[in-house]
Scaffold this motif. Structure first.
Motif, PDB file in Angstrom:
ATOM      1  N   ASN A 225       0.800  -1.280   0.043  1.00 35.40           N
ATOM      2  CA  ASN A 225      -0.020   0.014   0.173  1.00 35.40           C
ATOM      3  C   ASN A 225       0.917   1.205   0.007  1.00 35.40           C
ATOM      4  O   ASN A 225       0.413   2.312  -0.809  1.00 35.40           O
ATOM      5  CB  ASN A 225      -0.984  -0.006   1.162  1.00 35.40           C
ATOM      6  CG  ASN A 225      -2.177  -0.777   1.040  1.00 35.40           C
ATOM      7  OD1 ASN A 225      -3.273  -0.439   0.384  1.00 35.40           O
ATOM      8  ND2 ASN A 225      -2.275  -2.100   1.368  1.00 35.40           N
ATOM      9  N   LEU A 226       1.864   1.224   0.668  1.00 34.67           N
ATOM     10  CA  LEU A 226       2.865   2.322   0.842  1.00 34.67           C
ATOM     11  C   LEU A 226       3.691   2.646  -0.626  1.00 34.67           C
ATOM     12  O   LEU A 226       3.569   3.878  -0.997  1.00 34.67           O
ATOM     13  CB  LEU A 226       3.770   2.245   1.885  1.00 34.67           C
ATOM     14  CG  LEU A 226       3.372   2.474   3.192  1.00 34.67           C
ATOM     15  CD1 LEU A 226       4.451   2.033   4.354  1.00 34.67           C
ATOM     16  CD2 LEU A 226       2.882   3.714   3.681  1.00 34.67           C
ATOM     17  N   LEU A 227       4.022   1.673  -0.777  1.00 34.14           N
ATOM     18  CA  LEU A 227       4.824   1.822  -2.315  1.00 34.14           C
ATOM     19  C   LEU A 227       3.894   2.108  -3.497  1.00 34.14           C
ATOM     20  O   LEU A 227       4.176   3.070  -4.558  1.00 34.14           O
ATOM     21  CB  LEU A 227       5.387   0.229  -2.749  1.00 34.14           C
ATOM     22  CG  LEU A 227       6.682  -0.081  -1.867  1.00 34.14           C
ATOM     23  CD1 LEU A 227       7.036  -1.167  -2.393  1.00 34.14           C
ATOM     24  CD2 LEU A 227       7.744   1.097  -2.041  1.00 34.14           C
ATOM     25  N   PRO A 233       0.784   9.664  -6.638  1.00 29.42           N
ATOM     26  CA  PRO A 233       0.373  10.688  -5.677  1.00 29.42           C
ATOM     27  C   PRO A 233      -1.087  11.088  -5.706  1.00 29.42           C
ATOM     28  O   PRO A 233      -1.624  11.622  -4.863  1.00 29.42           O
ATOM     29  CB  PRO A 233       1.719  11.561  -5.786  1.00 29.42           C
ATOM     30  CG  PRO A 233       2.128  11.496  -7.194  1.00 29.42           C
ATOM     31  CD  PRO A 233       1.821  10.114  -7.560  1.00 29.42           C
ATOM     32  N   ASP A 234      -1.463  11.475  -6.958  1.00 32.90           N
ATOM     33  CA  ASP A 234      -2.790  12.027  -7.295  1.00 32.90           C
ATOM     34  C   ASP A 234      -3.882  11.170  -7.068  1.00 32.90           C
ATOM     35  O   ASP A 234      -4.098  10.170  -7.889  1.00 32.90           O
ATOM     36  CB  ASP A 234      -2.764  12.696  -8.810  1.00 32.90           C
ATOM     37  CG  ASP A 234      -3.873  13.597  -9.163  1.00 32.90           C
ATOM     38  OD1 ASP A 234      -4.616  13.955  -7.864  1.00 32.90           O
ATOM     39  OD2 ASP A 234      -4.167  13.977 -10.058  1.00 32.90           O
ATOM     40  N   GLN A 235      -4.696  11.284  -6.005  1.00 33.65           N
ATOM     41  CA  GLN A 235      -5.825  10.527  -5.563  1.00 33.65           C
ATOM     42  C   GLN A 235      -7.030  11.285  -5.778  1.00 33.65           C
ATOM     43  O   GLN A 235      -7.989  10.879  -5.336  1.00 33.65           O
ATOM     44  CB  GLN A 235      -5.852  10.412  -4.083  1.00 33.65           C
ATOM     45  CG  GLN A 235      -4.396   9.568  -3.852  1.00 33.65           C
ATOM     46  CD  GLN A 235      -4.458   8.078  -4.257  1.00 33.65           C
ATOM     47  OE1 GLN A 235      -5.394   7.580  -4.252  1.00 33.65           O
ATOM     48  NE2 GLN A 235      -3.232   7.744  -4.774  1.00 33.65           N
ATOM     49  N   LEU A 236      -7.122  12.368  -6.493  1.00 32.50           N
ATOM     50  CA  LEU A 236      -8.582  12.870  -6.810  1.00 32.50           C
ATOM     51  C   LEU A 236      -9.207  12.396  -7.881  1.00 32.50           C
ATOM     52  O   LEU A 236     -10.302  12.703  -8.020  1.00 32.50           O
ATOM     53  CB  LEU A 236      -7.968  14.625  -7.081  1.00 32.50           C
ATOM     54  CG  LEU A 236      -7.292  15.297  -5.917  1.00 32.50           C
ATOM     55  CD1 LEU A 236      -7.046  16.905  -6.468  1.00 32.50           C
ATOM     56  CD2 LEU A 236      -8.329  15.399  -4.881  1.00 32.50           C
ATOM     57  N   ASN A 244      -4.615   2.333  -8.787  1.00 33.49           N
ATOM     58  CA  ASN A 244      -3.963   1.913  -7.429  1.00 33.49           C
ATOM     59  C   ASN A 244      -4.523   0.718  -7.316  1.00 33.49           C
ATOM     60  O   ASN A 244      -3.662  -0.080  -6.634  1.00 33.49           O
ATOM     61  CB  ASN A 244      -4.247   2.968  -6.518  1.00 33.49           C
ATOM     62  CG  ASN A 244      -3.232   4.121  -6.544  1.00 33.49           C
ATOM     63  OD1 ASN A 244      -2.510   4.134  -7.532  1.00 33.49           O
ATOM     64  ND2 ASN A 244      -3.196   5.028  -5.482  1.00 33.49           N
ATOM     65  N   GLN A 245      -5.819   0.465  -7.192  1.00 30.18           N
ATOM     66  CA  GLN A 245      -6.373  -0.962  -6.621  1.00 30.18           C
ATOM     67  C   GLN A 245      -5.856  -2.064  -7.520  1.00 30.18           C
ATOM     68  O   GLN A 245      -5.777  -3.081  -6.899  1.00 30.18           O
ATOM     69  CB  GLN A 245      -7.964  -0.606  -6.613  1.00 30.18           C
ATOM     70  CG  GLN A 245      -8.512  -1.826  -5.828  1.00 30.18           C
ATOM     71  CD  GLN A 245      -8.226  -1.951  -4.453  1.00 30.18           C
ATOM     72  OE1 GLN A 245      -8.136  -0.898  -3.900  1.00 30.18           O
ATOM     73  NE2 GLN A 245      -7.807  -2.850  -3.998  1.00 30.18           N
ATOM     74  N   TYR A 251       0.054  -6.956  -6.911  1.00 29.95           N
ATOM     75  CA  TYR A 251       1.280  -7.337  -5.891  1.00 29.95           C
ATOM     76  C   TYR A 251       0.953  -7.802  -4.801  1.00 29.95           C
ATOM     77  O   TYR A 251       1.647  -8.745  -4.259  1.00 29.95           O
ATOM     78  CB  TYR A 251       1.879  -5.613  -5.481  1.00 29.95           C
ATOM     79  CG  TYR A 251       2.235  -4.871  -6.468  1.00 29.95           C
ATOM     80  CD1 TYR A 251       2.844  -5.638  -7.805  1.00 29.95           C
ATOM     81  CD2 TYR A 251       2.518  -3.646  -6.732  1.00 29.95           C
ATOM     82  CE1 TYR A 251       3.564  -4.874  -8.863  1.00 29.95           C
ATOM     83  CE2 TYR A 251       2.749  -2.863  -7.826  1.00 29.95           C
ATOM     84  CZ  TYR A 251       3.618  -3.540  -8.614  1.00 29.95           C
ATOM     85  OH  TYR A 251       4.030  -2.645  -9.717  1.00 29.95           O
ATOM     86  N   MET A 252      -0.440  -7.968  -4.183  1.00 34.57           N
ATOM     87  CA  MET A 252      -0.708  -8.797  -3.224  1.00 34.57           C
ATOM     88  C   MET A 252      -0.649 -10.322  -3.647  1.00 34.57           C
ATOM     89  O   MET A 252      -0.749 -10.963  -2.709  1.00 34.57           O
ATOM     90  CB  MET A 252      -2.299  -8.273  -2.773  1.00 34.57           C
ATOM     91  CG  MET A 252      -2.052  -6.863  -1.480  1.00 34.57           C
ATOM     92  SD  MET A 252      -1.025  -7.143  -0.212  1.00 34.57           S
ATOM     93  CE  MET A 252      -1.937  -8.261   0.789  1.00 34.57           C
TER      94      MET A 252
END
Length: 329
Positions: A225-227, A233-236, A244-245, A251-252
């Motif tokens: 989650n951190l990586l 960075p833009d979550q808007l 991201n998801q 990766y998970m």
């Protein structure tokens, strides 16, 4: 004559050096205080969670209507005790299963070296690979027996308390889930045997296995989650969040714990239709109906192959290193 040939062939298999070593490993595990303590802990915790779940499922069973399909025996695995007093069965098995695999394999080879018994075994007319194959096979037989015993106990308690026999669909789903548990614990068994070959001290190999288990259980999801969050960075924007998801899910799935959790979710929840994020367009028009067992297996088939591949890779590495090691000293 045919019966005599079959009996002779069976006798040759039973008396072959490999199966003699497998039988020795099974007896050693059954007589081991460590295994018996772990078995008692697993049985007590699972029985406690199952009884707490059954008391709640029984109320649902009493109010069930004719023709209504509630999958009560599947709820036994996933429902927690009243007011969350006890976690569900799947939580206990995902926590204690890896510990069982690590405990049964962390001293498989190095204990033989430290006790000076490996030279004695290898001095017999036994191929070297028989030893490591028997270590893995014998431990896996004991794990499979314990898991199947838990499954039988679940059905027995369910019939006694609820008074309703399981359906064929529930029986197949639970049976497949038990097979998945055996494969999942087999991965940790193969990993612990690998560490028992790499490290001379049993304590070092045990701590290494526990460290890997803690990393995937606690820290791996935080790190992913951190990586991923730092990379976008833009979550808007919705597109960035969806990307991201997708990355987090991808990766998970490198973690055996996450793969097993996906298998658990799909097999024990027939209404679960897909893994990963679903858009509104994809969900539009979908009929909320439970999936058949073959459809659920198609969803979790890649996860099962992933865990099986990880187990095979760990064992092949352990096998290769052991076959090339010097054991005369």
């Amino acid at each position: 004559m045919d019966r005599e040939k079959v009996s002779l062939y069976t006798q040759r298999i039973i008396t072959s050096p490999f199966w003699v070593l497998v039988g020795k490993e099974v007896r050693d595990h059954i007589k081991s205080i460590r295994f018996n303590i772990l078995m008692v802990i697993i049985l007590l915790t699972c029985i406690g969670s199952l009884y707490a779940a059954l008391t709640q499922v029984r109320d649902v069973a009493n109010n069930i209507e004719a023709g209504e399909e509630l999958y009560l025996y599947l709820k036994i695995f996933t429902i927690s005790g009243e007011n969350g007093t006890l976690p569900p069965f799947v939580t206990f098995i995902s926590f204690l299963g890896p510990l069982l695999g690590i405990a049964m394999g962390f001293d498989a080879i190095n204990s033989e070296k430290n006790n000076k018994t490996l030279l004695r075994i290898m001095s017999q007319p036994i191929p070297r690979d028989y030893l490591i194959l028997a270590k893995f096979t014998g431990s896996l037989f004991v794990i499979a027996f314990l898991v199947i015993m838990l499954g039988t106990l679940i059905f027995s308690l369910g019939i006694l308390i609820m008074g309703i026999p399981p359906t064929f669909e529930e029986f197949i789903r639970v049976f497949v889930y038990l097979i998945m548990i055996i494969v999942y614990i087999g991965f940790w068994l193969a990993l612990s045997i690998l560490f028992s070959i790499l490290f001379k001290q049993a304590a070092t190999s045990a701590l290494s296995g526990i460290a890997i288990w803690l990393f995937f259980s606690v820290f791996y999801s935080i790190l992913v989650n951190l990586l991923v969050t730092a990379s976008v960075p833009d979550q808007l924007f919705q597109d960035a969040q969806g990307a991201n998801q997708d990355k987090i899910t991808t990766y998970m799935r490198l973690s055996p714990n996450y793969l097993f959790s996906e298998i658990t979710t799909v097999l024990l929840n027939p209404g679960f239709r897909t893994l990963g994020p679903v858009t509104m367009e994809q969900a539009k028009g979908a009929i909320p109906s439970p999936l058949a067992i073959n459809e659920s297996l198609m969803i979790v088939w890649p996860q099962f192959i992933g865990i099986l591949a990880l187990s095979t890779i760990c064992f092949l590495i352990a096998y290769t290193i052991f076959m090339r090691q010097e054991i005369r000293s």
